[in-house]
Design a protein around this motif. Structure first.
Motif, short mmCIF file in Angstrom:
data_model
loop_
_atom_site.label_atom_id
_atom_site.label_comp_id
_atom_site.label_asym_id
_atom_site.label_seq_id
_atom_site.Cartn_x
_atom_site.Cartn_y
_atom_site.Cartn_z
N PRO A 1 21.43 112.32 93.92
CA PRO A 1 20.36 111.40 93.54
C PRO A 1 20.19 111.28 92.02
CG PRO A 1 19.65 112.82 95.33
CD PRO A 1 20.97 113.36 94.87
N GLY A 2 20.01 110.05 91.59
CA GLY A 2 19.70 109.79 90.19
C GLY A 2 20.89 109.64 89.28
N LEU A 3 22.07 110.01 89.74
CA LEU A 3 23.25 109.87 88.88
C LEU A 3 23.78 108.45 88.94
CD1 LEU A 3 25.34 113.13 89.39
CD2 LEU A 3 23.62 112.61 87.67
N ARG A 4 24.25 107.98 87.81
CA ARG A 4 24.86 106.65 87.75
C ARG A 4 26.38 106.82 87.78
NH1 ARG A 4 24.56 101.87 83.35
NH2 ARG A 4 24.73 100.13 84.82
N VAL A 5 27.01 106.19 88.77
CA VAL A 5 28.43 106.39 89.04
C VAL A 5 29.14 105.05 89.02
CG1 VAL A 5 30.13 107.20 90.73
CG2 VAL A 5 27.92 108.39 90.48
N ILE A 6 30.31 105.00 88.39
CA ILE A 6 31.17 103.83 88.48
C ILE A 6 32.50 104.25 89.08
CG2 ILE A 6 31.98 104.05 86.08
CD1 ILE A 6 32.20 100.94 86.08
N ASP A 7 32.94 103.51 90.08
CA ASP A 7 34.22 103.73 90.76
C ASP A 7 35.15 102.61 90.30
OD1 ASP A 7 36.27 104.32 92.49
OD2 ASP A 7 35.18 103.80 94.32
N VAL A 8 35.96 102.90 89.29
CA VAL A 8 36.82 101.88 88.67
C VAL A 8 38.09 101.73 89.50
CG1 VAL A 8 38.07 101.20 86.60
CG2 VAL A 8 35.89 102.45 86.40
N ALA B 1 29.59 108.16 97.34
CA ALA B 1 28.59 108.31 96.28
C ALA B 1 27.25 107.70 96.71
CB ALA B 1 29.08 107.66 94.99
N TYR B 2 27.30 106.57 97.38
CA TYR B 2 26.09 105.91 97.88
C TYR B 2 25.41 106.77 98.93
CZ TYR B 2 23.28 101.92 99.60
OH TYR B 2 22.27 101.08 99.97
N ARG B 3 26.19 107.36 99.83
CA ARG B 3 25.62 108.25 100.86
C ARG B 3 24.88 109.42 100.23
NH1 ARG B 3 30.85 107.54 103.25
NH2 ARG B 3 30.73 106.17 105.07
N ARG B 4 25.37 109.86 99.09
CA ARG B 4 24.78 111.02 98.44
C ARG B 4 23.61 110.65 97.53
NH1 ARG B 4 28.80 115.89 97.59
NH2 ARG B 4 30.18 115.61 99.39
N GLY B 5 23.24 109.39 97.51
CA GLY B 5 22.04 108.99 96.80
C GLY B 5 22.22 108.54 95.37
N ALA B 6 23.46 108.38 94.94
CA ALA B 6 23.70 107.95 93.56
C ALA B 6 23.48 106.44 93.42
CB ALA B 6 25.11 108.32 93.14
N ASP C 1 27.06 108.71 84.33
CA ASP C 1 27.12 110.16 84.51
C ASP C 1 28.46 110.60 85.09
OD1 ASP C 1 24.20 110.93 83.95
OD2 ASP C 1 23.98 109.36 85.46
N VAL C 2 29.03 109.77 85.95
CA VAL C 2 30.31 110.08 86.59
C VAL C 2 31.17 108.82 86.58
CG1 VAL C 2 31.49 110.84 88.68
CG2 VAL C 2 29.27 111.83 88.09
N GLY D 1 28.93 114.15 80.92
CA GLY D 1 29.30 113.57 82.21
C GLY D 1 30.67 114.03 82.68
N ALA D 2 31.02 113.59 83.91
CA ALA D 2 32.26 114.03 84.56
C ALA D 2 33.17 112.83 84.81
CB ALA D 2 31.96 114.74 85.87
N LEU D 3 34.45 113.02 84.54
CA LEU D 3 35.48 112.03 84.81
C LEU D 3 36.48 112.61 85.80
CD1 LEU D 3 37.25 109.48 84.21
CD2 LEU D 3 38.20 110.77 82.26
N ALA D 4 36.77 111.85 86.86
CA ALA D 4 37.78 112.25 87.85
C ALA D 4 38.85 111.18 87.92
CB ALA D 4 37.14 112.46 89.22
N VAL D 5 40.09 111.57 87.69
CA VAL D 5 41.22 110.66 87.74
C VAL D 5 42.24 111.19 88.73
CG1 VAL D 5 43.14 109.67 86.44
CG2 VAL D 5 40.91 109.93 85.34
N THR D 6 42.66 110.36 89.68
CA THR D 6 43.71 110.78 90.60
C THR D 6 44.86 109.78 90.54
OG1 THR D 6 43.20 109.60 92.69
CG2 THR D 6 41.82 111.51 92.12
N VAL D 7 46.07 110.32 90.69
CA VAL D 7 47.28 109.50 90.73
C VAL D 7 48.24 110.14 91.73
CG1 VAL D 7 47.10 108.70 88.33
CG2 VAL D 7 48.36 110.81 88.84
N PRO D 8 49.24 109.38 92.19
CA PRO D 8 50.27 110.00 93.03
C PRO D 8 50.97 111.13 92.28
CG PRO D 8 50.39 107.62 93.18
CD PRO D 8 49.44 107.93 92.05
#
Length: 243
Positions: free
Chosen positions: A13-20, A31-36, A88-89, A117-124
């Motif tokens: 809750p309360g965190l602002r998240v962008i899924d690029v 992220a929506y389920r978790r209240g962000a 935030d993420v 804030g936190a950055l998560a990057v995934t690739v093959p």
């Protein structure tokens, strides 16, 4: 099927998240389920329309808290329409391998991330991806396909050089690597192949049922043949000039 570890990102809750490069929206939905407060960002209008429909269905079904917010935005990952230090993420899952100017995309991911804030990057991952490329040109050589194969340490250093600190590397989806090797061997569009169909049914059953045996097996195999590598970073907080 999540590639990013949401517990590690502490999304709530309360965190602002962008899924690029949100694609079909799997990480945006979690992220929506978790209240962000979530922005599902992509350049594909059709995908975003489906994501928007799912957001609305989740809200109507009470699958997300009333206070959570979710919206879709169409745009270019090379020029995010946001100011510095807004989120935030920041999540960028399985997109950099599609982007010729990946350095510019990384600059944007870091730019919009808040200090602390936190950055998560995934690739093959390099080995599973290299096998796919060796078995099939069709797998990657197509419009919007994969333009490069990353080594995790090289991508880690490339991102860290933009002013963020690497905190963890993880692996995911080991059971999916043999599936893609099989598809590449028989033809990436040969979904009616008996072996491909059987393996696909296994993966769907695993995702829906999450039996302990396959979950443990995948966790054991992830460090060796995980289809994706996940890199986690934090942006150092700005230090006060006061002494």
């Amino acid at each position: 099927m999540l590639t990013v570890d949401f517990d590690r990102l502490r999304i709530g809750p309360g965190l602002r998240v962008i899924d690029v490069g949100c694609g079909a929206g799997r990480h945006s939905f979690e992220a929506y389920r978790r209240g962000a407060d979530v922005i599902a960002f992509d350049q594909n209008a059709a995908d975003l329309a489906d994501v928007r429909t799912m957001f609305e269905a989740m809200a109507q079904a009470g699958e997300a808290p009333d206070y959570a917010k979710a919206e879709t935005v169409r745009g270019d990952a090379l020029d995010l329409p946001y100011g510095d230090d807004e989120f935030d993420v920041v999540i960028a899952s399985e997109i950099l391998e599609h982007v010729p100017r990946d350095g510019q995309a990384i600059n944007e991911l870091v730019r919009v991330l808040k200090p602390g804030g936190a950055l998560a990057v995934t690739v093959p991952r390099w080995l599973p991806e290299r096998i796919c490329w060796a078995l099939s040109d069709e797998y990657h050589a197509n419009e919007g396909g994969h333009v490069r194969i990353y080594r995790a340490d090289e991508l880690r250093d490339k991102i860290a050089s933009r002013g963020v600190r690497h905190i963890r590397t993880g692996y995911a989806h080991a059971l999916h690597s043999p599936y893609w090797w099989l598809k590449c061997a028989v033809g990436v569009r040969a979904d009616d192949n008996p072996l491909v169909s059987a393996y696909h049914r296994l993966l769907v059953w695993d995702m829906m049922s999450a039996p302990a045996l396959t979950r443990v097996t995948e966790r054991l195999l992830d460090p060796f043949i995980g289809k994706s590598v996940a890199l986690y970073f934090t942006k150092p907080a700005v230090r006060s000039g006061r002494r």
